[in-house]
Design a protein around this motif. Structure first.
Motif, PDB file in Angstrom:
ATOM      1  N   ASN A 142     -39.280  66.634   7.836  1.00  0.00           N
ATOM      2  CA  ASN A 142     -38.875  65.172   7.215  1.00  0.00           C
ATOM      3  C   ASN A 142     -40.220  64.402   6.855  1.00  0.00           C
ATOM      4  O   ASN A 142     -40.914  64.639   7.781  1.00  0.00           O
ATOM      5  N   ALA A 143     -40.169  63.535   5.871  1.00  0.00           N
ATOM      6  CA  ALA A 143     -41.532  62.680   6.011  1.00  0.00           C
ATOM      7  C   ALA A 143     -41.092  61.576   4.990  1.00  0.00           C
ATOM      8  O   ALA A 143     -40.159  61.684   4.093  1.00  0.00           O
ATOM      9  N   THR A 144     -41.733  60.448   5.469  1.00  0.00           N
ATOM     10  CA  THR A 144     -41.294  59.068   4.547  1.00  0.00           C
ATOM     11  C   THR A 144     -42.454  58.695   4.001  1.00  0.00           C
ATOM     12  O   THR A 144     -43.573  58.462   4.623  1.00  0.00           O
ATOM     13  N   ASN A 145     -42.210  58.433   2.535  1.00  0.00           N
ATOM     14  CA  ASN A 145     -43.417  57.812   1.813  1.00  0.00           C
ATOM     15  C   ASN A 145     -43.103  56.727   1.000  1.00  0.00           C
ATOM     16  O   ASN A 145     -41.809  56.475   0.669  1.00  0.00           O
ATOM     17  N   ARG A 146     -44.008  55.884   0.746  1.00  0.00           N
ATOM     18  CA  ARG A 146     -43.708  54.396  -0.031  1.00  0.00           C
ATOM     19  C   ARG A 146     -43.875  54.809  -1.101  1.00  0.00           C
ATOM     20  O   ARG A 146     -44.683  55.631  -1.800  1.00  0.00           O
ATOM     21  N   ILE A 147     -42.901  54.053  -2.043  1.00  0.00           N
ATOM     22  CA  ILE A 147     -42.819  54.010  -3.641  1.00  0.00           C
ATOM     23  C   ILE A 147     -43.961  53.097  -3.892  1.00  0.00           C
ATOM     24  O   ILE A 147     -44.059  51.849  -3.412  1.00  0.00           O
ATOM     25  N   ASP A 148     -44.694  53.594  -4.887  1.00  0.00           N
ATOM     26  CA  ASP A 148     -45.851  52.631  -5.564  1.00  0.00           C
ATOM     27  C   ASP A 148     -45.428  51.567  -6.422  1.00  0.00           C
ATOM     28  O   ASP A 148     -44.139  51.782  -6.894  1.00  0.00           O
ATOM     29  N   ALA A 149     -46.168  50.907  -6.835  1.00  0.00           N
ATOM     30  CA  ALA A 149     -45.861  49.904  -7.596  1.00  0.00           C
ATOM     31  C   ALA A 149     -45.291  50.099  -9.063  1.00  0.00           C
ATOM     32  O   ALA A 149     -44.543  49.535  -9.699  1.00  0.00           O
ATOM     33  N   LYS A 150     -45.574  51.481  -9.621  1.00  0.00           N
ATOM     34  CA  LYS A 150     -44.914  52.001 -11.092  1.00  0.00           C
ATOM     35  C   LYS A 150     -43.986  52.681 -10.704  1.00  0.00           C
ATOM     36  O   LYS A 150     -43.090  53.470 -11.315  1.00  0.00           O
ATOM     37  N   GLY A 151     -43.269  52.820  -9.364  1.00  0.00           N
ATOM     38  CA  GLY A 151     -42.034  53.432  -9.011  1.00  0.00           C
ATOM     39  C   GLY A 151     -42.128  54.870  -9.051  1.00  0.00           C
ATOM     40  O   GLY A 151     -41.135  55.609  -8.928  1.00  0.00           O
ATOM     41  N   ARG A 152     -43.282  55.381  -8.380  1.00  0.00           N
ATOM     42  CA  ARG A 152     -43.532  56.878  -8.218  1.00  0.00           C
ATOM     43  C   ARG A 152     -43.643  56.876  -6.698  1.00  0.00           C
ATOM     44  O   ARG A 152     -44.093  56.106  -5.995  1.00  0.00           O
ATOM     45  N   VAL A 153     -43.231  58.115  -6.077  1.00  0.00           N
ATOM     46  CA  VAL A 153     -43.674  58.534  -4.816  1.00  0.00           C
ATOM     47  C   VAL A 153     -44.085  59.822  -4.629  1.00  0.00           C
ATOM     48  O   VAL A 153     -43.669  60.698  -5.376  1.00  0.00           O
ATOM     49  N   SER A 154     -45.155  59.874  -3.701  1.00  0.00           N
ATOM     50  CA  SER A 154     -45.685  61.264  -3.516  1.00  0.00           C
ATOM     51  C   SER A 154     -44.928  62.351  -2.690  1.00  0.00           C
ATOM     52  O   SER A 154     -44.288  61.822  -1.663  1.00  0.00           O
ATOM     53  N   VAL A 155     -44.799  63.483  -3.356  1.00  0.00           N
ATOM     54  CA  VAL A 155     -43.812  64.421  -2.683  1.00  0.00           C
ATOM     55  C   VAL A 155     -44.613  64.734  -1.709  1.00  0.00           C
ATOM     56  O   VAL A 155     -45.866  65.326  -1.952  1.00  0.00           O
ATOM     57  N   PRO A 156     -44.256  65.207  -0.259  1.00  0.00           N
ATOM     58  CA  PRO A 156     -45.037  65.814   0.706  1.00  0.00           C
ATOM     59  C   PRO A 156     -45.593  66.899   0.266  1.00  0.00           C
ATOM     60  O   PRO A 156     -45.199  67.686  -0.407  1.00  0.00           O
ATOM     61  N   ALA A 157     -46.989  67.314   0.796  1.00  0.00           N
ATOM     62  CA  ALA A 157     -47.875  68.510   0.304  1.00  0.00           C
ATOM     63  C   ALA A 157     -47.081  69.595   0.677  1.00  0.00           C
ATOM     64  O   ALA A 157     -47.303  70.446   0.224  1.00  0.00           O
ATOM     65  N   LEU A 158     -46.382  69.776   1.945  1.00  0.00           N
ATOM     66  CA  LEU A 158     -45.928  70.882   2.427  1.00  0.00           C
ATOM     67  C   LEU A 158     -44.701  71.291   1.074  1.00  0.00           C
ATOM     68  O   LEU A 158     -44.373  72.365   1.176  1.00  0.00           O
ATOM     69  N   PHE A 159     -43.902  70.153   0.770  1.00  0.00           N
ATOM     70  CA  PHE A 159     -42.965  70.460  -0.119  1.00  0.00           C
ATOM     71  C   PHE A 159     -43.477  71.041  -1.356  1.00  0.00           C
ATOM     72  O   PHE A 159     -42.837  71.893  -2.076  1.00  0.00           O
ATOM     73  N   ARG A 160     -44.400  70.297  -1.874  1.00  0.00           N
ATOM     74  CA  ARG A 160     -45.031  70.656  -3.084  1.00  0.00           C
ATOM     75  C   ARG A 160     -45.766  72.224  -2.887  1.00  0.00           C
ATOM     76  O   ARG A 160     -45.290  72.995  -4.033  1.00  0.00           O
ATOM     77  N   SER A 161     -46.200  72.649  -2.205  1.00  0.00           N
ATOM     78  CA  SER A 161     -46.584  73.970  -1.835  1.00  0.00           C
ATOM     79  C   SER A 161     -45.408  75.040  -1.997  1.00  0.00           C
ATOM     80  O   SER A 161     -45.442  76.124  -2.451  1.00  0.00           O
ATOM     81  N   VAL A 162     -44.163  74.585  -1.277  1.00  0.00           N
ATOM     82  CA  VAL A 162     -43.009  75.318  -1.285  1.00  0.00           C
ATOM     83  C   VAL A 162     -42.855  75.523  -2.998  1.00  0.00           C
ATOM     84  O   VAL A 162     -42.227  76.487  -3.497  1.00  0.00           O
ATOM     85  N   LEU A 172     -33.568  63.648  -0.957  1.00  0.00           N
ATOM     86  CA  LEU A 172     -34.327  62.243  -1.027  1.00  0.00           C
ATOM     87  C   LEU A 172     -33.432  61.220  -0.556  1.00  0.00           C
ATOM     88  O   LEU A 172     -32.167  60.922  -0.858  1.00  0.00           O
ATOM     89  N   TRP A 173     -33.694  60.626   0.669  1.00  0.00           N
ATOM     90  CA  TRP A 173     -32.907  59.468   1.285  1.00  0.00           C
ATOM     91  C   TRP A 173     -33.619  57.977   1.308  1.00  0.00           C
ATOM     92  O   TRP A 173     -34.664  58.128   1.369  1.00  0.00           O
ATOM     93  N   GLN A 174     -32.510  57.104   1.706  1.00  0.00           N
ATOM     94  CA  GLN A 174     -32.863  55.877   2.059  1.00  0.00           C
ATOM     95  C   GLN A 174     -33.099  56.145   3.715  1.00  0.00           C
ATOM     96  O   GLN A 174     -32.654  56.857   4.337  1.00  0.00           O
ATOM     97  N   PRO A 175     -34.271  55.657   4.085  1.00  0.00           N
ATOM     98  CA  PRO A 175     -34.956  56.136   5.464  1.00  0.00           C
ATOM     99  C   PRO A 175     -33.995  55.771   6.478  1.00  0.00           C
ATOM    100  O   PRO A 175     -33.645  56.747   7.380  1.00  0.00           O
ATOM    101  N   GLN A 176     -33.339  54.689   6.407  1.00  0.00           N
ATOM    102  CA  GLN A 176     -32.332  54.317   7.657  1.00  0.00           C
ATOM    103  C   GLN A 176     -31.033  54.931   7.443  1.00  0.00           C
ATOM    104  O   GLN A 176     -30.596  55.657   8.552  1.00  0.00           O
ATOM    105  N   ALA A 177     -30.423  55.345   6.184  1.00  0.00           N
ATOM    106  CA  ALA A 177     -29.419  56.102   6.105  1.00  0.00           C
ATOM    107  C   ALA A 177     -29.683  57.663   6.654  1.00  0.00           C
ATOM    108  O   ALA A 177     -28.919  58.275   7.370  1.00  0.00           O
ATOM    109  N   PHE A 178     -30.893  58.122   6.473  1.00  0.00           N
ATOM    110  CA  PHE A 178     -31.259  59.365   7.029  1.00  0.00           C
ATOM    111  C   PHE A 178     -31.318  59.502   8.579  1.00  0.00           C
ATOM    112  O   PHE A 178     -30.311  60.158   9.090  1.00  0.00           O
TER     113      PHE A 178
END
Length: 145
Positions: free
Chosen positions: A7-27, A121-127
């Motif tokens: 698991n990994a937590t990433n911040r949502i940018d000002a335009k509402g996008r979030v980077s999918v972790p590189a390991l997940f993108r490779s899968v 995709l989870w809200q971090p605390q809920a996860f």
């Protein structure tokens, strides 16, 4: 590796996008997935994300039931009515839409959670709370009565 793990937590940018972790993108690349099927999880306050095979798995289960049965109708309502197709942008980001936010409670950060053949995709605390509850449940099963 062709499974979604960790698991990994990433911040949502000002335009509402979030980077999918590189390991997940490779899968996703290894599996040839270009269009993502996103489903409101049937148990947790999370969005399940996978390729078309994720949708096909649910549809096989629905097709195995009597198409007029209440169970098949409920499953279709959840699988088709609670799912959307999305795509990553050229930089590997996913738009965090109202569909995602309203169901999960995600605010500024997204926790990506590997689930073998898909990720969530989870809200971090809920996860963290759900993972702690799952761990406690496993521990209580192994304790002598």
């Amino acid at each position: 590796m062709n499974r979604f793990l960790s698991n990994a937590t990433n911040r949502i940018d000002a335009k509402g996008r979030v980077s999918v972790p590189a390991l997940f993108r490779s899968v996703l690349v290894q599996r040839g997935v270009q269009e993502l099927y996103c489903l409101q999880d049937l148990v947790f306050p999370a969005i399940s994300v996978g390729g078309p095979d994720l949708l096909e798995r649910y549809e096989r289960q629905i097709a195995a039931a009597d198409p007029f049965s209440p169970e098949a109708n409920r499953m279709s309502l959840l699988v088709h009515g609670g799912g959307v197709f999305m795509r990553l942008d050229a930089e590997g980001r996913l738009m965090v839409t109202d569909f995602i936010r309203d169901f999960t409670g995600i605010g500024t950060d997204v926790t990506f959670v590997g689930r073998s053949d898909h990720f969530q995709l989870w809200q971090p605390q809920a996860f963290h709370e759900a993972q702690a509850a799952a761990r406690e449940g496993r521990l209580s099963m192994s304790r002598p009565q």
